[in-house]
Design a protein around this motif. Sequence first.
Motif, PDB file in Angstrom:
ATOM      1  N   GLY A 140      16.971  -6.177  28.629  1.00  0.00           N
ATOM      2  CA  GLY A 140      16.541  -6.812  29.964  1.00  0.00           C
ATOM      3  C   GLY A 140      15.351  -6.524  30.374  1.00  0.00           C
ATOM      4  N   VAL A 141      14.610  -5.697  29.975  1.00  0.00           N
ATOM      5  CA  VAL A 141      13.193  -5.083  30.448  1.00  0.00           C
ATOM      6  C   VAL A 141      12.204  -5.393  29.613  1.00  0.00           C
ATOM      7  N   LYS A 142      11.045  -5.312  29.855  1.00  0.00           N
ATOM      8  CA  LYS A 142       9.746  -5.255  29.219  1.00  0.00           C
ATOM      9  C   LYS A 142       9.501  -4.137  28.548  1.00  0.00           C
ATOM     10  N   GLY A 143       8.566  -3.723  27.755  1.00  0.00           N
ATOM     11  CA  GLY A 143       8.255  -2.380  27.187  1.00  0.00           C
ATOM     12  C   GLY A 143       6.914  -2.128  27.517  1.00  0.00           C
ATOM     13  N   TRP A 144       6.350  -1.058  27.362  1.00  0.00           N
ATOM     14  CA  TRP A 144       5.016  -0.262  28.002  1.00  0.00           C
ATOM     15  C   TRP A 144       4.289   0.068  26.635  1.00  0.00           C
ATOM     16  N   PRO A 145       3.128   0.215  26.751  1.00  0.00           N
ATOM     17  CA  PRO A 145       2.397   0.592  25.493  1.00  0.00           C
ATOM     18  C   PRO A 145       3.078   2.309  25.266  1.00  0.00           C
ATOM     19  N   VAL A 186       0.924  -1.098   0.069  1.00  0.00           N
ATOM     20  CA  VAL A 186      -0.062   0.064  -0.037  1.00  0.00           C
ATOM     21  C   VAL A 186       0.609   1.416   0.024  1.00  0.00           C
ATOM     22  N   ALA A 187       2.138   1.197   0.744  1.00  0.00           N
ATOM     23  CA  ALA A 187       2.873   2.294   0.687  1.00  0.00           C
ATOM     24  C   ALA A 187       3.384   2.758  -0.488  1.00  0.00           C
ATOM     25  N   MET A 188       3.692   1.492  -1.497  1.00  0.00           N
ATOM     26  CA  MET A 188       4.158   1.781  -3.038  1.00  0.00           C
ATOM     27  C   MET A 188       2.847   2.205  -3.657  1.00  0.00           C
ATOM     28  N   GLU A 189       1.481   1.814  -3.703  1.00  0.00           N
ATOM     29  CA  GLU A 189       0.315   2.355  -4.238  1.00  0.00           C
ATOM     30  C   GLU A 189       0.287   3.848  -3.948  1.00  0.00           C
ATOM     31  N   CYS A 190       0.465   4.164  -2.745  1.00  0.00           N
ATOM     32  CA  CYS A 190       0.041   5.692  -2.336  1.00  0.00           C
ATOM     33  C   CYS A 190       1.215   6.482  -2.851  1.00  0.00           C
ATOM     34  N   ALA A 191       2.381   5.997  -3.147  1.00  0.00           N
ATOM     35  CA  ALA A 191       3.584   6.583  -3.533  1.00  0.00           C
ATOM     36  C   ALA A 191       3.482   6.882  -5.019  1.00  0.00           C
ATOM     37  N   ASN A 192       2.941   5.823  -5.734  1.00  0.00           N
ATOM     38  CA  ASN A 192       2.800   6.028  -7.050  1.00  0.00           C
ATOM     39  C   ASN A 192       1.577   6.942  -7.473  1.00  0.00           C
ATOM     40  N   ALA A 193       0.439   7.152  -6.422  1.00  0.00           N
ATOM     41  CA  ALA A 193      -0.575   7.939  -6.584  1.00  0.00           C
ATOM     42  C   ALA A 193       0.093   9.507  -6.408  1.00  0.00           C
ATOM     43  N   LYS A 194       0.921   9.537  -5.606  1.00  0.00           N
ATOM     44  CA  LYS A 194       1.592  10.965  -5.063  1.00  0.00           C
ATOM     45  C   LYS A 194       0.565  11.613  -4.282  1.00  0.00           C
ATOM     46  N   ASP A 195      -0.172  10.901  -3.499  1.00  0.00           N
ATOM     47  CA  ASP A 195      -1.203  11.564  -2.738  1.00  0.00           C
ATOM     48  C   ASP A 195      -0.566  11.988  -1.260  1.00  0.00           C
ATOM     49  N   GLY A 196       0.636  11.721  -0.986  1.00  0.00           N
ATOM     50  CA  GLY A 196       1.231  12.169   0.458  1.00  0.00           C
ATOM     51  C   GLY A 196       1.023  11.347   1.426  1.00  0.00           C
ATOM     52  N   ILE A 197       0.297  10.243   1.194  1.00  0.00           N
ATOM     53  CA  ILE A 197       0.235   9.295   2.359  1.00  0.00           C
ATOM     54  C   ILE A 197       1.180   8.541   2.597  1.00  0.00           C
ATOM     55  N   ARG A 198       1.668   8.369   3.706  1.00  0.00           N
ATOM     56  CA  ARG A 198       2.715   7.469   4.108  1.00  0.00           C
ATOM     57  C   ARG A 198       2.095   6.319   4.812  1.00  0.00           C
ATOM     58  N   VAL A 199       2.588   4.908   4.448  1.00  0.00           N
ATOM     59  CA  VAL A 199       2.189   3.838   5.152  1.00  0.00           C
ATOM     60  C   VAL A 199       3.300   3.057   5.876  1.00  0.00           C
ATOM     61  N   ASN A 200       3.321   2.651   7.052  1.00  0.00           N
ATOM     62  CA  ASN A 200       4.398   2.112   7.848  1.00  0.00           C
ATOM     63  C   ASN A 200       3.864   1.150   8.708  1.00  0.00           C
ATOM     64  N   SER A 201       4.866   0.231   9.013  1.00  0.00           N
ATOM     65  CA  SER A 201       4.270  -0.807  10.093  1.00  0.00           C
ATOM     66  C   SER A 201       5.146  -0.631  11.230  1.00  0.00           C
ATOM     67  N   VAL A 202       4.660  -1.044  12.539  1.00  0.00           N
ATOM     68  CA  VAL A 202       5.328  -0.979  13.892  1.00  0.00           C
ATOM     69  C   VAL A 202       5.226  -2.509  14.499  1.00  0.00           C
ATOM     70  N   HIS A 203       6.507  -2.923  15.053  1.00  0.00           N
ATOM     71  CA  HIS A 203       6.547  -4.302  15.434  1.00  0.00           C
ATOM     72  C   HIS A 203       7.123  -4.341  16.779  1.00  0.00           C
ATOM     73  N   PRO A 204       6.016  -4.459  17.700  1.00  0.00           N
ATOM     74  CA  PRO A 204       6.262  -4.463  19.038  1.00  0.00           C
ATOM     75  C   PRO A 204       7.003  -5.501  19.377  1.00  0.00           C
ATOM     76  N   GLY A 205       7.414  -5.909  20.512  1.00  0.00           N
ATOM     77  CA  GLY A 205       8.177  -6.864  21.243  1.00  0.00           C
ATOM     78  C   GLY A 205       7.270  -7.280  22.479  1.00  0.00           C
ATOM     79  N   LEU A 206       7.967  -7.453  23.552  1.00  0.00           N
ATOM     80  CA  LEU A 206       7.316  -7.988  24.754  1.00  0.00           C
ATOM     81  C   LEU A 206       6.903  -6.572  25.397  1.00  0.00           C
ATOM     82  N   ILE A 207       5.742  -6.476  25.182  1.00  0.00           N
ATOM     83  CA  ILE A 207       4.928  -5.173  25.748  1.00  0.00           C
ATOM     84  C   ILE A 207       3.886  -5.794  26.729  1.00  0.00           C
ATOM     85  N   GLU A 208       3.811  -5.030  27.884  1.00  0.00           N
ATOM     86  CA  GLU A 208       2.967  -5.156  28.880  1.00  0.00           C
ATOM     87  C   GLU A 208       1.348  -4.740  28.266  1.00  0.00           C
ATOM     88  N   THR A 209       0.727  -5.846  27.794  1.00  0.00           N
ATOM     89  CA  THR A 209      -0.791  -5.241  27.346  1.00  0.00           C
ATOM     90  C   THR A 209      -1.503  -6.528  27.635  1.00  0.00           C
TER      91      THR A 209
END
Length: 262
Positions: free
Chosen positions: A225-230, A171-194
Amino acid sequence: MGDRVQGKVALVTGGASGIGRGCAEKLASEGAFVVVTDIQDALGAEVVAGIKKAGGKAEYVHHDVTQEDVWADVVAGIRERHGRLDFLVNNAGIGIGGSILEMKLEDWRRQTAINLDGVFLGTKHSIPLMRESGDGGSIVNISSVAGLKGSANLAGYCATKGGVRLFTKAVAMECANAKDGIRVNSVHPGLIETPIWLTVGQAVNPLANAPPDLDAMSTLAVPLGVKGWPEDIANGVLWLCSSESRYVTGQELVIDGGLTIR
């Protein structure tokens, strides 16, 4: 209160608890009007009340992310009430653990519907309003370290989060091709207290009768050595939404204390 996203409108799914709540509170604290959606109505209302008490702006909307007609209504409501949408945080998700040999097809499909179909539907219905707004936008899809590497007894979960990862890039490529200014990224959390550990914990240790000890797990598995938080994830989401990341799209922001480099 800050102003890094002042005057913007953000939609955060699964915003009633965990990482979603952290993202909603962080974006609101930096000036965005946040539309918090979830199916946990009492908790969602509590999040909004807390944001308002802190001086921020937010509203809660009941929202089943697996239903396309509901997505259409949610986005239409944002258009009617706010006239724009700048940020979408596709956060709603569940974790169903267990051996692939024992997983029921209905559980596989339910997890896929929420974790992957929900991201697809949110992206599909939000981009048109972002384009109407005229200032581009930012879509942040919450994946997981489980979208980067395999994990025993979490095959279904890994499949959905890996799907989110590559869907994001396409989708990031599709939006870039459309030149719509929309950026699309993913976030990858590890061991988070949830709360998700209440459901996937048994997959980590099938013999346990209680949620896993994240502090002990982090001591063993996380280089820091520690867990993450939201809030740790929310800080990354805020950056991806702000103009500070204007040159970043199609990327994976891994926030895991070094878990995936070990």
